[in-house]
Design an enzyme around this catalytic site. Structure first.
Site, PDB file in Angstrom:
ATOM      1  N   ARG A  77       9.494 -21.748  20.686  1.00  0.00           N
ATOM      2  CA  ARG A  77       9.105 -23.138  20.371  1.00  0.00           C
ATOM      3  C   ARG A  77       8.309 -23.776  21.516  1.00  0.00           C
ATOM      4  O   ARG A  77       7.408 -24.571  21.273  1.00  0.00           O
ATOM      5  CB  ARG A  77      10.356 -23.962  20.040  1.00  0.00           C
ATOM      6  CG  ARG A  77      10.952 -23.575  18.685  1.00  0.00           C
ATOM      7  CD  ARG A  77      12.185 -24.380  18.381  1.00  0.00           C
ATOM      8  NE  ARG A  77      11.939 -25.804  18.411  1.00  0.00           N
ATOM      9  CZ  ARG A  77      12.879 -26.731  18.649  1.00  0.00           C
ATOM     10  NH1 ARG A  77      14.125 -26.356  18.896  1.00  0.00           N
ATOM     11  NH2 ARG A  77      12.585 -28.002  18.648  1.00  0.00           N
ATOM     12  N   ASP A 111       8.591 -31.817  22.020  1.00  0.00           N
ATOM     13  CA  ASP A 111       7.345 -31.066  22.115  1.00  0.00           C
ATOM     14  C   ASP A 111       6.296 -31.651  23.059  1.00  0.00           C
ATOM     15  O   ASP A 111       5.245 -31.036  23.281  1.00  0.00           O
ATOM     16  CB  ASP A 111       6.734 -30.892  20.713  1.00  0.00           C
ATOM     17  CG  ASP A 111       6.562 -32.218  19.967  1.00  0.00           C
ATOM     18  OD1 ASP A 111       6.309 -33.264  20.619  1.00  0.00           O
ATOM     19  OD2 ASP A 111       6.675 -32.212  18.722  1.00  0.00           O
ATOM     20  N   HIS A 126      16.258 -36.264  23.271  1.00  0.00           N
ATOM     21  CA  HIS A 126      16.833 -34.924  23.108  1.00  0.00           C
ATOM     22  C   HIS A 126      16.281 -33.929  24.122  1.00  0.00           C
ATOM     23  O   HIS A 126      16.343 -32.717  23.904  1.00  0.00           O
ATOM     24  CB  HIS A 126      16.606 -34.422  21.676  1.00  0.00           C
ATOM     25  CG  HIS A 126      17.363 -35.212  20.644  1.00  0.00           C
ATOM     26  ND1 HIS A 126      17.226 -35.018  19.290  1.00  0.00           N
ATOM     27  CD2 HIS A 126      18.281 -36.201  20.783  1.00  0.00           C
ATOM     28  CE1 HIS A 126      18.016 -35.858  18.628  1.00  0.00           C
ATOM     29  NE2 HIS A 126      18.655 -36.588  19.517  1.00  0.00           N
ATOM     30  N   CYS A 134      18.768 -24.390  35.093  1.00  0.00           N
ATOM     31  CA  CYS A 134      19.886 -23.450  35.106  1.00  0.00           C
ATOM     32  C   CYS A 134      21.177 -24.135  34.686  1.00  0.00           C
ATOM     33  O   CYS A 134      21.315 -25.352  34.760  1.00  0.00           O
ATOM     34  CB  CYS A 134      20.027 -22.792  36.476  1.00  0.00           C
ATOM     35  SG  CYS A 134      20.720 -23.858  37.735  1.00  0.00           S
ATOM     36  N   CYS A 162      18.678 -18.008  37.735  1.00  0.00           N
ATOM     37  CA  CYS A 162      18.091 -19.056  38.572  1.00  0.00           C
ATOM     38  C   CYS A 162      17.799 -18.493  39.967  1.00  0.00           C
ATOM     39  O   CYS A 162      18.668 -17.838  40.569  1.00  0.00           O
ATOM     40  CB  CYS A 162      19.069 -20.230  38.666  1.00  0.00           C
ATOM     41  SG  CYS A 162      18.562 -21.519  39.808  1.00  0.00           S
ATOM     42  N   CYS A 165      20.421 -20.408  42.481  1.00  0.00           N
ATOM     43  CA  CYS A 165      21.878 -20.210  42.475  1.00  0.00           C
ATOM     44  C   CYS A 165      22.333 -19.013  41.636  1.00  0.00           C
ATOM     45  O   CYS A 165      23.526 -18.689  41.620  1.00  0.00           O
ATOM     46  CB  CYS A 165      22.581 -21.485  41.987  1.00  0.00           C
ATOM     47  SG  CYS A 165      22.331 -21.805  40.230  1.00  0.00           S
ATOM     48  N   GLY A 202       8.962 -40.673  10.832  1.00  0.00           N
ATOM     49  CA  GLY A 202       9.187 -39.236  10.682  1.00  0.00           C
ATOM     50  C   GLY A 202      10.547 -38.743  11.115  1.00  0.00           C
ATOM     51  O   GLY A 202      10.660 -37.644  11.646  1.00  0.00           O
TER      52      GLY A 202
HETATM   53  N1  APR Z   1       4.943 -37.879   8.536  1.00  0.00           N
HETATM   54  C1  APR Z   1       6.060 -38.657   8.566  1.00  0.00           C
HETATM   55  N2  APR Z   1       7.268 -38.211   8.202  1.00  0.00           N
HETATM   56  C2  APR Z   1       7.364 -36.934   7.794  1.00  0.00           C
HETATM   57  C3  APR Z   1       6.257 -36.075   7.717  1.00  0.00           C
HETATM   58  C4  APR Z   1       4.995 -36.593   8.118  1.00  0.00           C
HETATM   59  N3  APR Z   1       3.887 -35.832   8.108  1.00  0.00           N
HETATM   60  N4  APR Z   1       6.682 -34.858   7.278  1.00  0.00           N
HETATM   61  C5  APR Z   1       8.005 -34.955   7.084  1.00  0.00           C
HETATM   62  N5  APR Z   1       8.418 -36.210   7.389  1.00  0.00           N
HETATM   63  C6  APR Z   1       9.780 -36.750   7.379  1.00  0.00           C
HETATM   64  C7  APR Z   1      10.726 -36.101   6.426  1.00  0.00           C
HETATM   65  O1  APR Z   1      10.682 -36.754   5.163  1.00  0.00           O
HETATM   66  C8  APR Z   1      12.077 -36.306   7.109  1.00  0.00           C
HETATM   67  O2  APR Z   1      12.658 -37.533   6.723  1.00  0.00           O
HETATM   68  O3  APR Z   1      10.301 -36.513   8.681  1.00  0.00           O
HETATM   69  C9  APR Z   1      11.704 -36.384   8.605  1.00  0.00           C
HETATM   70  C10 APR Z   1      12.100 -35.163   9.421  1.00  0.00           C
HETATM   71  O4  APR Z   1      13.502 -35.112   9.462  1.00  0.00           O
HETATM   72  P1  APR Z   1      14.273 -33.976  10.283  1.00  0.00           P
HETATM   73  O5  APR Z   1      13.668 -32.651   9.993  1.00  0.00           O
HETATM   74  O6  APR Z   1      15.710 -34.171  10.017  1.00  0.00           O
HETATM   75  O7  APR Z   1      13.907 -34.311  11.823  1.00  0.00           O
HETATM   76  P2  APR Z   1      14.609 -35.364  12.784  1.00  0.00           P
HETATM   77  O8  APR Z   1      15.005 -36.589  12.080  1.00  0.00           O
HETATM   78  O9  APR Z   1      13.717 -35.490  13.968  1.00  0.00           O
HETATM   79  O10 APR Z   1      15.916 -34.570  13.236  1.00  0.00           O
HETATM   80  C11 APR Z   1      16.752 -35.133  14.198  1.00  0.00           C
HETATM   81  O11 APR Z   1      18.028 -33.127  14.362  1.00  0.00           O
HETATM   82  O12 APR Z   1      18.147 -30.810  14.396  1.00  0.00           O
HETATM   83  C12 APR Z   1      18.125 -31.962  15.163  1.00  0.00           C
HETATM   84  O13 APR Z   1      17.628 -32.081  17.431  1.00  0.00           O
HETATM   85  C13 APR Z   1      17.009 -31.987  16.175  1.00  0.00           C
HETATM   86  O14 APR Z   1      15.825 -33.899  17.034  1.00  0.00           O
HETATM   87  C14 APR Z   1      16.267 -33.258  15.841  1.00  0.00           C
HETATM   88  C15 APR Z   1      17.298 -34.073  15.107  1.00  0.00           C
END
Ligand code: APR
Length: 261
Positions: A77, A111, A126, A134, A162, A165, A202
């Protein structure tokens, strides 16, 4: 004649709601980076968790049980994040910020794309894919040696030791069952309880404590605008749900706020 495009009504409403707002915050999740080619977690078929079990990749127990599998997934990733580019929505969010006296980005994403797009004051709730460290002494580790590794998706990489350590290296992200960095969550609380407007972009709004931040903002009297093509548990409470992708809505919003739409 200019016709109405999709999202025009929501964009106008968002501009009305944001008028006079001095302090803004964006809370972003994996959907923010989807149009850069980074998979989300929970989208059906394409999300990471549609294909992998989070308990086998994103927990301290998983790392203890199969360190190479877990470490390899994060190296994979990390490399993916370096290969993609911020999209128009990331760039527009940095422009939207200029309409406020103060603007911060609280992100669940690891990211680094907000930083590369020029956003400032970013709180990474996060952690970060760049921040390998480490287990023993939290000494930082430079992952550069893995840049050209031949690593397929799902491939394992044994965590190196590491140099300071000798303890194993782990990713600098927050796993399920771990506490968020106290400075990051403390700052996020302060920002959302003192802002005039929160843009929630998102995120599925199901993973706490991040999912609790919009309610803190609403309780404190802020306007909450959700940008997400799908509805989420937050949608019924949000001041406005704008059903669009980040790459569609944010450039439209930035242009409207700048008076060029
Ligand atoms: N633009 C806006 N929203 C979008 C798009 C887009 N192009 N594509 C998908 N989505 C929306 C989806 O509808 C969904 O509601 O983004 C959301 C993504 O949700 P998740 O995959 O659950 O991601 P997130 O909310 O960031 O997850 C939270 O869960 O697994 C853990 O640590 C990980 O930080 C993450 C946390």
């Amino acid at each position: 004649m200019t016709g109405f495009g999709s999202g025009d009504a929501e964009c106008s409403r968002a501009v009305e709601l944001l008028a006079g707002c001095g302090r803004g915050v964006a809370l972003t999740g994996a959907g923010m980076s989807q149009e850069s080619g980074v998979p989300t977690f929970r989208d059906a078929l394409t999300g990471w968790w549609a294909r992998y079990d989070p308990m086998q990749l994103a927990t301290p127990e998983a790392y203890r049980t199969d360190p190479a599998r877990v470490f390899g997934w994060y190296v994979y990733r990390w490399r993916m994040a370096r290969q993609v580019e911020p999209h128009a929505g990331h760039l527009a969010l940095a422009d939207v910020a200029r309409s406020f006296d103060h603007f911060a980005v609280v992100t669940q994403n690891v990211d680094g794309l907000h930083r590369r797009a020029g956003s400032e004051d970013i709180i990474e709730l996060h952690g970060s894919l760049e921040a390998f460290r480490c287990v023993g002494g939290r000494h930082p580790f430079d992952p550069e040696r893995f840049r050209d590794l031949d690593l397929p998706e799902g491939g394992g990489v044994e965590p190196p030791a590491c140099a300071t350590c000798g303890s194993p290296i782990r990713p600098g992200v927050v796993w399920f069952g771990e506490q968020l960095p106290s400075d990051a969550i403390g700052r996020a609380h302060e920002l959302v309880t003192t802002c005039d407007a929160l843009l929630v972009i998102g995120t599925s709004s199901v993973v706490y404590p991040a999912a609790g931040l919009p309610d803190l903002a609403l309780t404190a009297g802020a306007t909450v605008i959700e940008i997400n093509p799908d509805r989420t548990p937050l949608s019924p409470r949000a001041t406005l749900h704008w059903p669009a992708t980040a790459g569609e809505a944010l450039p439209q919003l930035a242009a409207a706020l700048a008076g060029t739409a």
